[in-house]
Design a protein around this motif. Structure first.
Motif, PDB file in Angstrom:
ATOM      1  N   ALA A 137       0.809  -1.181  -0.108  1.00  0.00           N
ATOM      2  CA  ALA A 137       0.016   0.132   0.084  1.00  0.00           C
ATOM      3  C   ALA A 137       0.819   1.323   0.157  1.00  0.00           C
ATOM      4  N   PHE A 138       1.955   1.312   0.988  1.00  0.00           N
ATOM      5  CA  PHE A 138       2.747   2.304   0.951  1.00  0.00           C
ATOM      6  C   PHE A 138       3.578   2.683  -0.512  1.00  0.00           C
ATOM      7  N   ARG A 139       4.004   1.525  -1.000  1.00  0.00           N
ATOM      8  CA  ARG A 139       4.523   1.473  -2.288  1.00  0.00           C
ATOM      9  C   ARG A 139       3.829   2.030  -3.321  1.00  0.00           C
ATOM     10  N   LEU A 140       2.783   1.581  -3.286  1.00  0.00           N
ATOM     11  CA  LEU A 140       1.664   2.039  -4.461  1.00  0.00           C
ATOM     12  C   LEU A 140       1.453   3.360  -4.489  1.00  0.00           C
ATOM     13  N   PHE A 141       1.208   3.973  -3.121  1.00  0.00           N
ATOM     14  CA  PHE A 141       0.843   5.169  -3.068  1.00  0.00           C
ATOM     15  C   PHE A 141       1.948   6.184  -3.172  1.00  0.00           C
TER      16      PHE A 141
END
Length: 143
Positions: free
Chosen positions: A15-19
């Motif tokens: 989630a952090f990487r996608l954001f």
């Protein structure tokens, strides 16, 4: 203050990487200053949050104040107010039921209160659109 949240069907690290690393793939064209759906949006650790349009134009969208993967990100946010009067956006990522709870808190900083009062009615539905764009693309981006 505006507070929004959504469930993302992926782990907290993803989630952090996608954001942060894949923001260009999901950030809606309607919310890009260039209006260029092929532009590149970048969020750099302890640096710029910006857009590069295909024609070479650059747009400063904000500045990263805190970068704490995979849990926390704080931005000085320029959209709607400009770099002279940024607002603050805090994004948190927390594990929840096999996925991740994304939470966004957007508030004025000192000196931006007047702009905030006029812009907040636009910010709230804009965050709904931005979060919806991300949640709708999570599964596709993880393939």
């Amino acid at each position: 203050m505006i507070e929004k949240s959504a469930f993302l069907s992926c782990g907290i690290e993803d989630a952090f990487r996608l954001f942060t690393e894949r923001v260009s793939q999901w950030w809606p064209a309607s919310h890009r200053p260039s209006k260029d759906p092929s532009s590149i949006i970048s969020i750099e650790p302890h640096g710029r949050f910006w857009e590069l349009a295909a024609d070479g134009r650059e747009f400063d969208l904000g500045h990263v104040r805190q970068w704490e993967p995979p849990h926390h990100l704080v931005l000085d946010f320029y959209l709607g107010t400009g770099p002279a009067h940024p607002t603050e956006v805090t994004i948190t990522f927390a594990p929840e039921d096999g996925g991740t709870r994304l939470s966004i808190r957007h508030k004025p900083l000192p000196g931006a209160e007047d702009l905030w009062n006029s812009r907040a009615p636009v910010f709230a539905p804009s965050w709904d659109s931005i979060i919806a764009a991300l949640t709708n693309r999570v599964t596709d981006m993880l393939r």
